[in-house]
Scaffold this active site. Structure first.
Site, PDB file in Angstrom:
ATOM      1  CE  LYS A 123      -5.315  -0.060  14.194  1.00  0.00           C
ATOM      2  NZ  LYS A 123      -6.095  -0.456  12.638  1.00  0.00           N
ATOM      3  N   GLY A 174      -2.533   0.305   3.923  1.00  0.00           N
ATOM      4  CA  GLY A 174      -2.691   0.239   2.054  1.00  0.00           C
ATOM      5  C   GLY A 174      -1.985  -0.270   1.592  1.00  0.00           C
ATOM      6  CB  ALA A 186      -2.059  -3.620   8.047  1.00  0.00           C
ATOM      7  N   GLY A 187      -2.358  -3.602   5.654  1.00  0.00           N
ATOM      8  CA  GLY A 187      -1.765  -4.380   4.371  1.00  0.00           C
ATOM      9  C   GLY A 187      -2.050  -6.086   3.522  1.00  0.00           C
ATOM     10  CG  ASN A 193     -10.681   1.131   5.355  1.00  0.00           C
ATOM     11  OD1 ASN A 193     -10.267   2.121   6.306  1.00  0.00           O
ATOM     12  ND2 ASN A 193     -11.263   0.690   5.177  1.00  0.00           N
ATOM     13  CB  THR A 194      -6.427  -0.182   1.884  1.00  0.00           C
ATOM     14  OG1 THR A 194      -6.591   1.432   2.623  1.00  0.00           O
ATOM     15  CG2 THR A 194      -6.434   0.519   0.498  1.00  0.00           C
TER      16      THR A 194
END
Length: 254
Positions: A96, A157, A183-184, A205-206
């Site tokens: 990535k 995040g 993301a986000g 992830n987050t």
């Protein structure tokens, strides 16, 4: 089936491995998510020091494909160097590409990302560049040989979910390779919306690792992926300005 380069996956959820409170929670979250692809930052791992804790030791790696990322790179040269380090360590030939232009917003550098993608494709990597939601840039990355393109839903995040469904929809509509929203993401409804737009997968992830209960959220994300994909394949009804009765009124005696 999600196809990235020469690889095929049953799951459309890609899961990051950072920020979990401990290895036990991380392992359980990975298991219930049903993911087959795990991503991690090469620069944040002690891949050469056996004395350091390593999440890879907690998992049955026969079940997962590893997707190292170049997080921490601020130039194309750094990203390429990190990718080559990951491959030299025997981790994986998928990468990535992440090149950050600004440490406050963590937005990707479009020029450096495109440059690194070209170099790594030429090097024989299976390349998945993280980018913004620009349809023109997504097209250039595909033309450069990217095996998938990963536009962000919102800042890394942030948990803001999908801020620009119009641009993401254009990217998906014009795509010649898988589009993976990255993301986000904040919660399972964000994942479902991404899949309903026609995305091929979601990387997060987050949203899981930072949840009050990461294991439950991982399961919710898995279900959101499946529900959103089914809804996309089923085809939603068109939105109408006025109400329309769901039961027929013709032929009813007054």
């Amino acid at each position: 089936m999600l196809r990235i380069g020469t690889y095929e996956f049953s799951s459309r959820l890609l899961l990051g491995t950072g920020k979990f409170p401990d290895f036990h929670v991380q392992r359980r979250a990975v298991e219930v998510s049903e993911t087959e692809i795990l991503t991690f930052a090469v620069r944040r791992m002690n891949i050469y020091d056996p004395a350091q804790p390593n999440f890879l030791e907690q998992l049955d790696l026969q079940k997962y494909k590893l997707l190292p990322n170049t997080a921490g790179a601020s130039t194309a040269e750094e990203a390429v160097r990190i990718a080559r380090l990951a491959r030299a360590s025997g981790l994986c030939d998928m990468i990535k590409v992440e090149v950050i232009a600004d440490m406050k917003t963590l937005l990707p550098d479009p020029i450096a990302t495109l440059e690194a993608t070209k170099i790594l494709v030429e090097d024989g990597f299976t390349v998945l560049p993280y980018t913004n939601d620009d349809p023109v840039l997504a097209r250039h990355l595909q033309e450069a040989g990217a095996h998938a393109v990963m536009p962000g839903a919102s800042p890394i995040g942030s948990g803001q979910g999908i801020l620009n469904p119009l641009n993401l929809g254009i990217i998906i509509e014009e795509a010649t390779v898988p589009i993976i929203i990255d993301a986000g993401i904040g919660t399972a409804s964000d994942v479902a919306i991404a899949m309903e737009l026609g995305a091929d997968g979601v990387l997060l992830n987050t949203a899981v690792s930072g949840a009050k209960d990461p294991v439950k959220m991982a399961e919710a994300m898995m279900l959101g992926i499946k529900a959103g994909r089914l809804a996309y394949e089923a085809g939603r009804i068109p939105k109408k300005r006025y109400a329309q009765a769901s039961s027929p009124v013709e032929g009813i005696s007054k």
